[in-house]
Structure formats: structure tokens, C-alpha cells
Design a protein around this motif. Sequence first.
Motif, PDB file in Angstrom:
ATOM      1  N   LYS B  39       0.836  -1.201   0.000  1.00 19.56           N
ATOM      2  CA  LYS B  39       0.000   0.000   0.000  1.00 19.56           C
ATOM      3  C   LYS B  39       0.873   1.254   0.000  1.00 19.56           C
ATOM      4  CE  LYS B  39      -3.987  -1.768   2.580  1.00 19.56           C
ATOM      5  NZ  LYS B  39      -4.603  -1.751   3.911  1.00 19.56           N
ATOM      6  N   SER B  40       0.299   2.335  -0.440  1.00 18.05           N
ATOM      7  CA  SER B  40       0.968   3.634  -0.283  1.00 18.05           C
ATOM      8  C   SER B  40       0.716   4.127   1.131  1.00 18.05           C
ATOM      9  CB  SER B  40       0.417   4.618  -1.311  1.00 18.05           C
ATOM     10  OG  SER B  40      -0.928   4.906  -0.966  1.00 18.05           O
ATOM     11  N   HIS B  41       1.491   5.117   1.561  1.00 18.12           N
ATOM     12  CA  HIS B  41       1.380   5.618   2.919  1.00 18.12           C
ATOM     13  C   HIS B  41      -0.016   6.153   3.212  1.00 18.12           C
ATOM     14  CE1 HIS B  41       3.139   6.717   6.700  1.00 18.12           C
ATOM     15  NE2 HIS B  41       2.580   7.924   6.607  1.00 18.12           N
ATOM     16  N   ILE B  42      -0.612   6.786   2.209  1.00 19.72           N
ATOM     17  CA  ILE B  42      -1.948   7.360   2.392  1.00 19.72           C
ATOM     18  C   ILE B  42      -2.961   6.259   2.669  1.00 19.72           C
ATOM     19  CG2 ILE B  42      -3.763   8.757   1.300  1.00 19.72           C
ATOM     20  CD1 ILE B  42      -1.167  10.295   1.750  1.00 19.72           C
ATOM     21  N   ASP B  43      -2.839   5.186   1.871  1.00 23.64           N
ATOM     22  CA  ASP B  43      -3.776   4.070   2.063  1.00 23.64           C
ATOM     23  C   ASP B  43      -3.624   3.455   3.448  1.00 23.64           C
ATOM     24  OD1 ASP B  43      -5.014   4.225  -0.350  1.00 23.64           O
ATOM     25  OD2 ASP B  43      -3.566   2.904  -1.361  1.00 23.64           O
ATOM     26  N   ILE B  44      -2.388   3.428   3.911  1.00 24.67           N
ATOM     27  CA  ILE B  44      -2.143   2.785   5.202  1.00 24.67           C
ATOM     28  C   ILE B  44      -2.771   3.575   6.340  1.00 24.67           C
ATOM     29  CG2 ILE B  44      -0.360   2.115   6.879  1.00 24.67           C
ATOM     30  CD1 ILE B  44       1.451   1.575   4.422  1.00 24.67           C
ATOM     31  N   ILE B  45      -2.598   4.849   6.298  1.00 24.97           N
ATOM     32  CA  ILE B  45      -3.081   5.648   7.444  1.00 24.97           C
ATOM     33  C   ILE B  45      -4.535   6.051   7.297  1.00 24.97           C
ATOM     34  CG2 ILE B  45      -0.822   6.507   8.203  1.00 24.97           C
ATOM     35  CD1 ILE B  45      -1.457   9.086   6.693  1.00 24.97           C
ATOM     36  N   PRO B  47      -8.252   6.214   7.828  1.00 24.65           N
ATOM     37  CA  PRO B  47      -8.968   5.847   9.066  1.00 24.65           C
ATOM     38  C   PRO B  47      -9.887   4.637   8.860  1.00 24.65           C
ATOM     39  CG  PRO B  47      -9.584   8.048   8.286  1.00 24.65           C
ATOM     40  CD  PRO B  47      -8.581   7.543   7.329  1.00 24.65           C
ATOM     41  N   VAL B  48     -10.422   4.469   7.666  1.00 21.40           N
ATOM     42  CA  VAL B  48     -11.215   3.270   7.378  1.00 21.40           C
ATOM     43  C   VAL B  48     -10.262   2.250   6.740  1.00 21.40           C
ATOM     44  CG1 VAL B  48     -13.240   2.372   6.220  1.00 21.40           C
ATOM     45  CG2 VAL B  48     -13.138   4.793   6.861  1.00 21.40           C
TER      46      VAL B  48
END
Lengths: 374, 288, 375
Positions: B39-45, B47-48
Motif C-alpha cells: 500500500k501507499s502511505h496514504i492508504d495505510i493511514i 482511518p477506514v
Amino acid sequence: MAEITVQDLTKIYQDERIHDQVMAVDHVSFTCNDGEFMVLLGPSGCGKTSTLRMIAGLEEISAGKVFIGKTLVNDLAPADQNVAMAFENYALYPPLTVRENVVFPLKARGMPKVEIQNKLREVVDVLDIGDILDRRPAELSGGQQQRVSLGRCIIRDADVYLMDEPLSHLDSELRLRTRGELKRIHELNKRTVIYVTHDQVEALALADRIAVMDNGVLQQIGAPAQVYEHPINLFVAGFIGEPPMNFINGTISTAEGTHIFSSFDYDLNIQLPESLMVSARGWEKKKLVLGIRPHHTHMVHEKEFAQRSGKVVIYESLGEEGVLEVEVEGCPLTILTEPELRLKPRETVGVSVDWENAILFDEESGYSLNSNGD
Amino acid sequence: MKRSRYLAPKRQTLIWLALAGYAVFALFPLIWVVMMSFKSHIDIISPVPKFIFTPSLENYKAILFGGQSMQYEAGQTDFLLYFKNSCIITISAVVLSLLAGVPASYALARYRFRFKDDIAFTFLSFRFAPEIAVIIPIYILYQKLHLYNTYVGLIFVYQLITLPLIVWIIRGYFEDISVEIEQAAKLDGYSWWGVFTKIALPLVKPGLASTAVLAFIFAWNNFIFGLILGSSDTYPSTVGTLGFISYESVLWGQMAAATVITIMPPLILAIFIQKYLVRGLTMGAIRG
Amino acid sequence: MSTVQLEDVHKYYGKVKAVRGISFESLDKDILAILGPSGAGKTSTLKMIAGLEPVTQGEIYKDGRLINLIPPEKRNIAMVFESYALYPHYTVYDNIAFPLRSKAALLSQDEIDRRVRETAEMLQMKSLLARKPAELSGGQKQRVSLGRALAKRAEILLMDEPLSHLDAKLRHHMRRELKKYQSSLNTTIIYVTHDYLEALALAGRLVILNEGVIHQIGTPSEVYYNPADTFVASLIGQPKINLITCHIQNGSGGELKVISKDGAFQVPCPLSAEELPPRNDTVLVGVRSQHLYLSRNLDDQGIVGEIYVSEYMGVNSIVQVKVGHQILNALTKEQNYEIGQPVKLQVSEKDIILFDAHTGKSLSRGIAHRESITI
């Protein structure tokens, strides 16, 4: 009072190693009459124990029926039938002493104390377990445990007694003694017994009738003398008897009223007595096996009385008897003799055979020519 | 003998369903880490939790080939070095344990000598104490002996993990060999060395291989020894993965990628020797 | 020329005295059987000769040379183990070749191959050479382990219950096979067994061992017909020899008689008054089952008995007969006796063996015409 009838009894196992099913018992049918001692005899894996366990209700019946008396017992639990059992692997109650183990089935049925004591005394005498009565199973040798297990079986007043190799762990002396006692108890009380063993001597000694099994299939049922002297096929002939029966492969030809059996493998021609030919008519030129028991062959000291001469291969003097293996025209023949004969290998001896006691078998089917239609 | 075939489809299906359910439950954390590593960092963090995303190899590129796609300079970590450290330390530790442990286990299995049981118990007792209980004295010792932050020191301390395992399991395998087989070989004209190399060793070879792998896995997964007794030059990859956590941020994606790579060697080995592993473990359990 | 000699050999395992001072010598190229029940010390004795167990006390000589301290690999002794002890990771071929490949053997590759094939030929197992032990049946394993011991052509061959793991039928068969190989083996063999049939059939001489002590050394006929004591007499023979506790009395004509306590069993005493020891209050009368003749004709001479039980065995029947309080075994060709049926028993005087009731030692020995070696 009970007879046991088994109809087309079949057991199919799932064999995990070959991921397939194995027919351990294959449509076995027989009747053990009331008061009869019947022995199921066969090599290991022949299905005799499975048969017994199905009769006992310890194992699921794949197909067929088991009757005790007139009752179909297929779906009854062992406890619902008045059946006493003795197992090869003891199955004693570990926390109980030998005494408590033996009388357990009587106590469970609420028999009065005095009567239990009397019964116990009888069994203790028969099995010679007086000195171990207060021990627990863990302190006993295999042979002792087996005798206790047998005691727990015979102390009961059951309709039917089922025994699975109950003497297998006893040393030879004790086995002989216990075997005699079992035989005597049966002769005196005439109860219905089915007894499983792989030991042909035990079967001959104990049985009223022997049911010989091989590969899950019943081969022959008969009195000991009958299966010994008139085996139905090569398997029964070879399995029963020690030293084993002599077998010679060959064929029969008839010329001028005399019948000659000629060996395939050796330069050996035997003139067959007329009595043997009764069942052998029409079998000329077919592949046959001639079987003769070692005690129907003799070593003859006076050479002029001998039918043939043989060369000594080995001679064993075994105390009670001697076993002589000779080669007659190269064909090996085992002879039962006196002990203590001074015979050297390669020595020439006279040999004489009671051919009227021989049996002819069809090589292809293995069946005795006398057994036609059976 | 006649054969026939029957099926019990209902029962089979139920068993399969139950097993599948358990597999999902047990494997979920692992699956989550694997997903995270793609995953990219955005996807990881997010909230859902996201199950559907565009997979990318960025995290793997970052840890394997350096920081071109690094978002934050701090927390950069030399994962390849740590992976190499893990390999060196673990493999050396297992080899050393085999060299010392196989003869020891043979002696324990075959010979009668004084204090035999005490020695055997001492080996086992290494596994009783939690590592954390001994780590501070060892740390001080290592500082004084200049073993701190060296491969030799770590290989040595890893013996606490691998040696008892090898001695106890292999001893069981040796005890399984009938004494008469070795006696027969002696009578066949072989000295004890000949008997050991020609009979005993070949017979325990399958057990030896699986036990070595087991020891490898245990050693590989160790964390505390590397953390305390090593430093940035000698950290194994288990400790090295921590480097993705920094004061400013946590590089979840790269950490996941590093984790995935780190668990690969033991996972592959375990799959290969699964069958023997169970036997090795249960045997150790019974004997131990 | 190769012999093994034991001089007062002891073996203790801690406090357990497995072997307590035994001495015997094997004859060159002969089979010496050590016969005894389990726990007699047979295997310990064999393992001391092989060098696998240290000797606690005493000397073992091979061809006159003391070998107590020589390691097993240098003794040039081959052994067949009870468990066969085949090398599971080698094929049958490599199992047989293994002793030939040792440094001690010093054989060329061709010679090894020739010997393996020769041995396989002799034991009829050429078709098995490529198999691993796990693929063999019990009888085949036994054959391979024999082959491995023979291929080495050791001067001494030790065999530890080689047939005991086979079922009865195969055991009898293999015993005869072994007997056939015997003449071609041409080696000195020490054979340990608990089965008297094997000992009688194979051995030139027997050592009867019990609880670490030798009871008798002798040829098969000596131990069978002239046992040193009741232990030897009971060990050999099936059914077991009948032993009846009796005392000696003067008969009406002045002749000596042995009579059981209840008076039911009585036979003429085979020994004269001078031959009997002075203190002869009780003796044990030994009669083998095949020497007890049964007669249904009650007018016949003989001892009165009644059938206890009779068992058919094919050729013979074992008939147990109750005589007074004793139950005696008789081996006969006849069958169909009924329980409780009265019979007459006859024993010939020459078949009676007397034993001292206290020590169990034979009183007939030394007087009988067959000489026996005593310790």
C-alpha cells in the motif's frame, strides 16, 4: 443355552495408507452349535479377530447378520447380551486387584458372596493364580495378566464365551497346562465357545470344530481330525501340521490299468493306489499337486522293504521324535521318524510311503480333488 | 481381496469449512502485513481500513534500493545490512551448534558417565530462564570482553537458543537407533568413529536436517539478544525493522515490506520441511 | 582351528549378578548351543565373548589367547543379533558388504563383490540384493543378517536367538534351513536360544544355563536322556517331563520300589540299594511323556489312572492322566479318550530317571551307560 449363527458376515475397513477399502471379512457364514467349542484359525490378518469382534458387538458390522440363539444381535450392545469375553491384550481394570478383577462380573450381577467365593476358588485352581490375587494388573507379567483376563471370562455363567488368543502371552509350559484345563472345563460343562488363534496346535487340541480362515474368506470347517487328514485345499493342508505336508507338483497318466503320477520338477514317477484314483478320474494330464503328510512317509531300515532309496539332507533328533529330510530322485521329502537315529548328510536310506493316505489337489484352484462340489 | 469405495460428503464439507474459518482467523494478521507492504502511505493511514487499493512496489524499492521515494529523510534504515547480519549470525550459530551439539547428544544418548543427567539438564535449563533475565549480566560481560556489537558475540549468545534444541532433539534421534545396530557395526570391524560416521550419523540425517532448520527459525526470530548486545552494525533484521519507527513518524509501509522479507526465509524452510518438523518437535517434546 | 574358552567368567550389572562363574569350551567347527530360560545370562555371555560387554571377572580365550581386553572390531568374531540389527539405510547388498569394506578386512572391490554374490547365492536371496531392510519380511531379514555374518568368514560365529522373532511355522522352517547350511559353514558357532528344539536340532553340544550358573554340558542325547538335574530335565522336552515325589520301599520279594506318597504311583526302582545315596528318604521320579504307555485294557499290568483330559495334535495326542493326586502327561498315537475313563499306565524301568528330592540332582547319572561331562 445358545448357538451362534453367522450369516454372510462382512467387514470393510478404510485403509489409510492405500486410501482404499479392504475387505477384512468376506461373507463368512457358519453356525457354532450349542455347547460347541469352535476355533477360528488362520494366519495374522486373515480376519479371524474381526469376525470375533463383530460377533461380540465390539465392531461395526459392514454387512451380514449375527444371531445368538434366535436373537439378531447386530445392533445390540455387548452388555445387553450374556456374553463373556477374554482378550489377547488383557483389558483388566487397573485400579482393582486380581481378585476384584476376576469377580467383577459376578459382583456386577449381584451374586451372593458365598457363591462368588466358591466360583473364585475354582477359577484360581484352574488357572493357578492363587499367589497373585492381591496384586494389581500393573505388577503382573504379560502371561499373568492374560490368565487373569481369562479367569474373568470363565468365572461367568454366560450363554456364550468369546476368546481372542487368550494363551498367546503364556510361556510354553503354562500354555500347555492352561490349554488342558480349558479343554477339560469345556468337556465337563459343554458351553458354547468361539476361540480365535493362529496356532494350529492349539486349534487341534481344543476344538470340537475348526473354521480355517485366510484372506477374510472361510476355507474349511471341520473336526480337527478332518481338517488335518482331509484338508479341503492347499492352504489348509499347508497351514495345519508341523512339520508341514510334503507337496509334489506333477500330473497323472494311466497306462495298462496302472496310474502313474509324474513329477514336473524331478525324475520321480509314483504308482498311485486305486483308492486315490476314485476322485482323480478325468484329471489325467492336468496340473496337480500330490500332498503327503510326514507321518505317512517312513524311513525303512531293511533296504529290501523300501520302495525307494533316498539321500539324507538333514536329520533332526528332537527328543520326542525325529524329523528327516531326504531327497528321492532329487525331490525333497520330509519324514517323521524315531529320535536318536545316527544319520549323516548324504547317507542313503530306504524310504517307504503310504500313498493311499496322499491327497491330490488341483494346482490351479488349489482345491482337493475330493472336495468337488463343496 | 475385494475393494469398494464410499464417500461421506456431508462430513467432509463441514470439516473443510471449519478448517477454512480457522485459517482466516490465524492468518489474518499476516495477510494484513502483506497487504500493507503493497500500500501507499496514504492508504495505510486511512482511518477506514482499506481492502481494495492500487498495489505498488514502492515500499520494497525503498528498502532494497535506497531512498529515492522516501518521503521523510529521518528513519532511513539500512535494511539490506540487517538482513545480511541475520543470515551471518543465524547460520553461523546453527553450524556451531551442530558441530558442538551432535557429538554431545551422541555422548548423552550412548555413553554412561558421571553427571550425565546433570549435564543434560543444564543444557535444557538454558531454555527455562527468560532471555530478559540474563541479558543484563551478559551485556556487562560482553562490554568487558569486547564481544559487544560483534558477530562472534552474537553467534555465541545465540547458542543459548540453538544448542539446547539441537542437543535434546538429536539425542532422541540417537536413542531411537537400536544399540544392537551399532554393536553389529563394531563387530563388522569398525572403530567408534567408523560406527558414528557410517551408521549413526546417516541414520539421524533426516532428523538432523529438520532440527537444524528448526534451530534456524528460532534463532532467526530472536529479537532481544540482537537489540541489547548488538548495535547498528550488527543488528539482525528483526531489530533492524524497528528503525522504521522514528521520532517524527513511522514508515509503516516500509516496515511491512521489511517484515515480509524477514519472515520469508523461515517461512519457506518451514513449508519445505513441514512433515519432518512436526516429528522433530514432538520427539523433542516427548524426550524433553 | 578356532575355539573359544571361558574360565570362571562373571558378569555383574551393579548388584545384579547376570553370570556367576561359568566355564566352558567350544569345539572347533562345531555348534555349541547355550540353552536356558530368559534371564539365564545367555545373551550377557555372548556379548562378553563378542567384546560388547566388559567381563567383570574371569578370562575369555580365543584359540588359547586371552581376549578380555581386545575391542570387538579386532576379535574377528561375527554375530547374528536377535533383532537382526540390519543397517536400515543400506541395501541388502551394502549390508552384506559392510563388514568386508572395513579397514580390518583389506579386500579389493572385486573380492567384496564376489563374496557378497556368493553369500547371496548360498542363502537364496540374490533377488533381494537391491532392497532396503524395511522392504523385507521377517524371514528375509533373518537371512540377510545371517548372510552379513557369514560373508565376513569370521573364525567364530555367535548367534543370539536368531529365530525367536519368527512365527512358529517359519521358525521351524528356518531351523531346518540353518541345519542345511551347517555343513557348508565350516565355522565354530556359539548359538544362544531358549527353544530346546533349536538346541537339540542344531548343536553338537549344549550348555544349559540358568540364573548365571551352568547346570549341564553335554551332547543333545546326554542332556535329553541323562539330565544332570530336574531343571535340565524340565527344560528339555514338550510336554514337560513328569516328576513324581516318591519314597523308596522294599517290595514283597525284597526288590526295591519307588512309591508316591498316596501310593497310587509305583514302579520298580531302577537303582540298587548300593547305588542310592545313604539319605534317600524321598526321591523324584522322572518319566518322559512318550515313555508312559497307555492301555485301555484294564486287565493289563500297570498303574491305575483315569483320563483327566486328552488333546489331539495331528500325529500324536497329549493325554493327561490322573494317578492318585498327580496328573501325568502321556504322548500317544491314539485319541478319543473320554474324561474319567480308567486306563492302565506302563513304564519301562530303563526310562525312569531318579532325582534327589532335596537337591534336584540326578541319582541315575554316572551309573547310566551314557557318559556326560559334568562341571
